[in-house]
Structure formats: structure tokens, C-alpha cells
Scaffold this motif. Structure first.
Motif, PDB file in Angstrom:
ATOM      1  N   GLY A  19       0.875  -1.582  -0.098  1.00  0.00           N
ATOM      2  CA  GLY A  19       0.057   0.079  -0.321  1.00  0.00           C
ATOM      3  C   GLY A  19       1.120   1.223   0.007  1.00  0.00           C
ATOM      4  N   ARG A  20       0.366   2.008   0.997  1.00  0.00           N
ATOM      5  CA  ARG A  20       1.250   3.562   1.060  1.00  0.00           C
ATOM      6  C   ARG A  20       2.028   3.886   2.031  1.00  0.00           C
ATOM      7  NH1 ARG A  20       0.654   5.940  -3.301  1.00  0.00           N
ATOM      8  NH2 ARG A  20      -1.188   6.116  -4.448  1.00  0.00           N
ATOM      9  N   VAL A  24       4.786   3.694  -3.343  1.00  0.00           N
ATOM     10  CA  VAL A  24       4.557   2.570  -4.580  1.00  0.00           C
ATOM     11  C   VAL A  24       5.494   2.124  -5.425  1.00  0.00           C
ATOM     12  CG1 VAL A  24       3.094   2.246  -6.646  1.00  0.00           C
ATOM     13  CG2 VAL A  24       2.209   3.318  -4.607  1.00  0.00           C
ATOM     14  N   ALA A 146      -1.406   1.964 -10.124  1.00  0.00           N
ATOM     15  CA  ALA A 146      -0.907   2.794  -8.574  1.00  0.00           C
ATOM     16  C   ALA A 146       0.330   3.271  -9.193  1.00  0.00           C
ATOM     17  CB  ALA A 146      -1.140   1.263  -8.433  1.00  0.00           C
ATOM     18  N   LYS A 150      -1.354   9.561  -7.817  1.00  0.00           N
ATOM     19  CA  LYS A 150      -0.457   9.747  -6.298  1.00  0.00           C
ATOM     20  C   LYS A 150      -1.923   9.333  -5.425  1.00  0.00           C
ATOM     21  CE  LYS A 150       3.069  11.009  -8.530  1.00  0.00           C
ATOM     22  NZ  LYS A 150       3.633   9.573  -8.192  1.00  0.00           N
ATOM     23  N   SER A 151      -3.006   9.606  -6.138  1.00  0.00           N
ATOM     24  CA  SER A 151      -4.395   9.299  -4.450  1.00  0.00           C
ATOM     25  C   SER A 151      -4.724   7.093  -3.710  1.00  0.00           C
ATOM     26  CB  SER A 151      -5.347   9.647  -5.252  1.00  0.00           C
ATOM     27  OG  SER A 151      -5.859   9.763  -5.787  1.00  0.00           O
ATOM     28  N   ASP A 152      -5.222   7.299  -3.114  1.00  0.00           N
ATOM     29  CA  ASP A 152      -5.548   5.482  -3.365  1.00  0.00           C
ATOM     30  C   ASP A 152      -6.126   5.537  -4.764  1.00  0.00           C
ATOM     31  OD1 ASP A 152      -4.034   5.595  -0.645  1.00  0.00           O
ATOM     32  OD2 ASP A 152      -6.125   6.164  -0.135  1.00  0.00           O
ATOM     33  N   ARG A 153      -6.725   6.396  -5.468  1.00  0.00           N
ATOM     34  CA  ARG A 153      -7.749   5.144  -6.343  1.00  0.00           C
ATOM     35  C   ARG A 153      -6.586   4.566  -6.662  1.00  0.00           C
ATOM     36  NH1 ARG A 153      -9.163   8.302 -11.370  1.00  0.00           N
ATOM     37  NH2 ARG A 153      -7.896  10.314 -10.955  1.00  0.00           N
ATOM     38  N   LEU A 155      -3.979   2.815  -6.201  1.00  0.00           N
ATOM     39  CA  LEU A 155      -4.100   1.574  -4.854  1.00  0.00           C
ATOM     40  C   LEU A 155      -5.447   0.707  -5.062  1.00  0.00           C
ATOM     41  CD1 LEU A 155      -2.368   2.291  -2.250  1.00  0.00           C
ATOM     42  CD2 LEU A 155      -1.556   1.352  -4.000  1.00  0.00           C
ATOM     43  N   ARG A 156      -7.009   1.414  -5.590  1.00  0.00           N
ATOM     44  CA  ARG A 156      -7.160   0.947  -5.960  1.00  0.00           C
ATOM     45  C   ARG A 156      -7.811   0.199  -7.904  1.00  0.00           C
ATOM     46  NH1 ARG A 156      -9.894   4.872  -2.627  1.00  0.00           N
ATOM     47  NH2 ARG A 156     -10.682   6.046  -4.921  1.00  0.00           N
TER      48      ARG A 156
END
Length: 339
Positions: A19-20, A24, A146, A150-153, A155-156
């Protein structure tokens, strides 16, 4: 699976687990490295082409040995990046990357010795081809997202890609089961045992399936597409070389291929210069196979040097046939299409 797929899977798993907690790119890089490492066994020369084949995907693909190796690799990654506080997380991530490599290989027909040193049985589900874009492309898209978002988007995206690719593996087993049921209802000869039937996808897809059924004297090849209008199989019969198998079955190379292929092999005498050929029937299609071995003259089998004689299909003719047969047209072999 192919190297690109294993790199993509390793990176996707690494990113998903880390994750963060770290950058990444670090998770993706170490995932790619760990996803590649098991296949480096191909650089080892075991002495002859048959041994090189059956010893691939052996110790380096063992769940036991990879589990022992995971903490060492995790320590290196954490030490390099000054992240020893994340050692346990690196350990989990890289262990998952390492073990998903052979588990994915197990889905192909080649054979993966997952449980060494306890057994050298070559496990093979045989529900996906070694290269399948429908599995690989989502992983690549997810990892790229990913890395770029830069956002969690991002990762999703990566998590969704992993879910889609995993679901595709599930679909492949469902399709294989359906085709197996149809094949068993249309066997080419009576009393063929269930373990003498091979159902494996044709290149790059899980719609068209290649079927091989064996008896002591013959093997039968057929195809079934999920788009075929009728649930039937057209089989073609070929000699297995029963006399040659009886004569040379105890020779080490023959015995090893017989065990590794789980009985899906043939022997024949080449027209020129009269050498004995040993062929794994699982990878390829009649008359072109990836793994065929020249054992020398009949009198020298077991003593003569072994040479690999791969017989590859004419891609320019085989690929158009593949597409037409996938769509439900009924030529049983690309050779028929070409003739």
C-alpha cells in the motif's frame, strides 16, 4: 506463465500488500524482482534436454523452499531502503509474491513441483495457456495506475485488477469443467480412464480447448469451442508408438517424460535418419510440438546424446485456423486449413 505475466503479478501483489507504507515504485520493483526469481532456474544445465525440462519448475517453485527464502529477501529489501521497521510487512508482501508465482504456473499444463522436497509430482490444473492477455492485461493496467495516480485511487485500480485476473482463473476452471464433461460424453474409444483425458486451452484464450485422449496404442486429438453449435467432439487418431514404448520404456529419459507428462507422450521413428523421437503431447498440436527429443538410433537409445527437436507450427497458417476454429468452424486441425 510467461515472464511478463509473472512480473505484472508480482508487482500487483507487492503494491497491494505494501500500500502506501512505502513508495509504490519500491513495492512494484521488489514485486517484479521476486516474481522473476523462481524462473531463473532455466539458466541451470542439468546435463541433457530432458532433464532440463523436467527439472524446470522444481526446487525454485517449491512452496516450502520459497517460504524459507522469503524472510531473507524481505530483509534485503527493508535494509536497502532503510525500512527495517517495515520488515514484517515486506516479509508478508514478498512471501505472497514468491508463492503466487508457482501457484499461477500450476494453472498451466507444463507441470509445477509445488511440494518439493516431499514429492516431485508435477501438479498442473491446465486451465490457462502460458500466455493469456485476458489475464495479464488487467494486472499491467492496475500496476501502471498505481504508479501514476498519487491518490489511493491508483491502489484501488490495482486491487480491482487483481480481483479481475483472479476471477478469470476461476472462469477458466469453470470452462474447463464444462468442456471436460462434453469430452467425456463423446470419448473416441471405450473404457478410456478419466486420467487419460487432457483438456487444455488453445493459445491465448479460454474459449477454444484442445483435447487429448490416450490408450496404450493410440492417442486421439480433438477440439471444442464454447461457440460450437453442437456439444460434440471430432477426434483424429494417431499411433503412440506402443512397440517403441514397450522396448524403451525403462530408459531414463523415456521414464522421466512418461512421469512428467503424466502419460501424455508418444514415441516414433523419424523417417530420416531413422532415429527414435520422444514427444510430450501436452504442449503443441498435431503435428507440431514444443518438446520433442531425439534419442538417437534405436540401438543407441539410453546411450546416445539427447537432442531437442521442437516441431513448431507455421504461425502464419496456425493463427488464422485458431481464430476460425474458436468461432465454431469445425476443421479439426490447422493442417486441414492449410491443405
Amino acid at each position: 506463465m510467461d515472464s511478463l505475466t509473472q512480473i505484472a503479478l508480482g508487482s500487483a501483489v507487492g503494491v497491494a500488500v505494501m500500500g502506501r507504507r512505502t513508495a509504490v515504485w519500491k513495492a512494484a520493483l521488489w514485486g517484479a524482482i521476486a516474481g522473476t526469481l523462481p524462473d531463473l532456474d532455466v539458466v541451470i544445465d542439468h546435463g541433457n534436454p530432458v532433464l532440463n525440462m523436467v527439472r524446470h519448475r522444481a526446487e525454485s517453485h517449491s512452496l516450502f523452499y520459497l517460504t524459507l527464502f522469503a524472510p531473507l529477501l524481505a530483509w534485503v529489501a527493508a535494509k536497502v531502503h532503510g525500512e527495517m521497521s517495515l520488515f514484517k510487512r515486506w516479509w508478508l508482501a514478498l512471501w505472497l509474491v514468491l508463492v503466487t508465482h508457482p501457484l499461477l504456473d500450476n494453472m498451466t499444463v507444463y507441470g509445477t513441483q509445488l511440494l518439493m522436497p516431499f514429492t516431485d509430482h508435477p501438479f498442473a490444473v491446465s486451465s490457462v495457456f502460458i500466455i493469456d492477455p485476458a489475464y495479464t492485461l488487467p494486472l499491467i493496467v492496475g500496476v501502471v495506475a498505481a504508479l501514476r495516480l498519487k491518490s489511493d485511487r491508483g491502489l484501488r485500480w490495482n486491487a480491482v485488477a487483481l480481483a479481475l485476473s483472479t476471477a478469470y482463473l476461476g472462469w477458466s476452471m469453470v470452462a474447463q469443467y464444462q468442456v471436460t464433461t462434453i469430452a467425456r460424453a463423446a470419448m473416441p474409444a471405450p473404457n478410456i480412464a478419466a486420467n487419460n483425458l487432457l483438456v487444455t486451452p488453445s493459445p491465448f484464450n479460454t474459449v477454444l480447448w484442445r483435447l487429448v485422449a490416450t490408450t496404450p496404442e493410440q492417442y486421439f486429438e480433438g477440439y471444442y469451442s464454447l461457440l460450437d453449435p453442437e456439444p460434440t467432439v471430432r477426434w483424429t487418431a494417431h499411433p503412440r508408438g506402443a512397440e517403441l514404448i514397450k522396448q524403451h520404456g525403462e530408459v531414463d529419459a523415456v521414464a522421466r517424460i512418461a512421469a512428467f507428462s503424466q502419460g501424455f507422450f508418444k514415441m516414433q521413428t523419424s523417417a530420416n535418419p531413422g532415429h527414435v523421437l520422444l514427444t510430450d503431447l501436452r504442449m503443441g498440436q498435431e503435428p507440431s510440438y514444443t518438446f520433442s527429443f531425439d534419442l538417437g538410433n534405436a540401438a543407441d537409445v539410453g546411450a546416445a546424446p539427447i537432442q531437442q527437436r521442437s516441431m513448431r507450427a507455421d504461425i502464419g497458417k496456425a493463427l488464422p485456423w485458431l481464430w476460425q476454429r474458436l468461432l465454431g468452424h469445425t476443421q479439426s486441425s490447422w493442417v486441414e486449413q492449410a491443405s
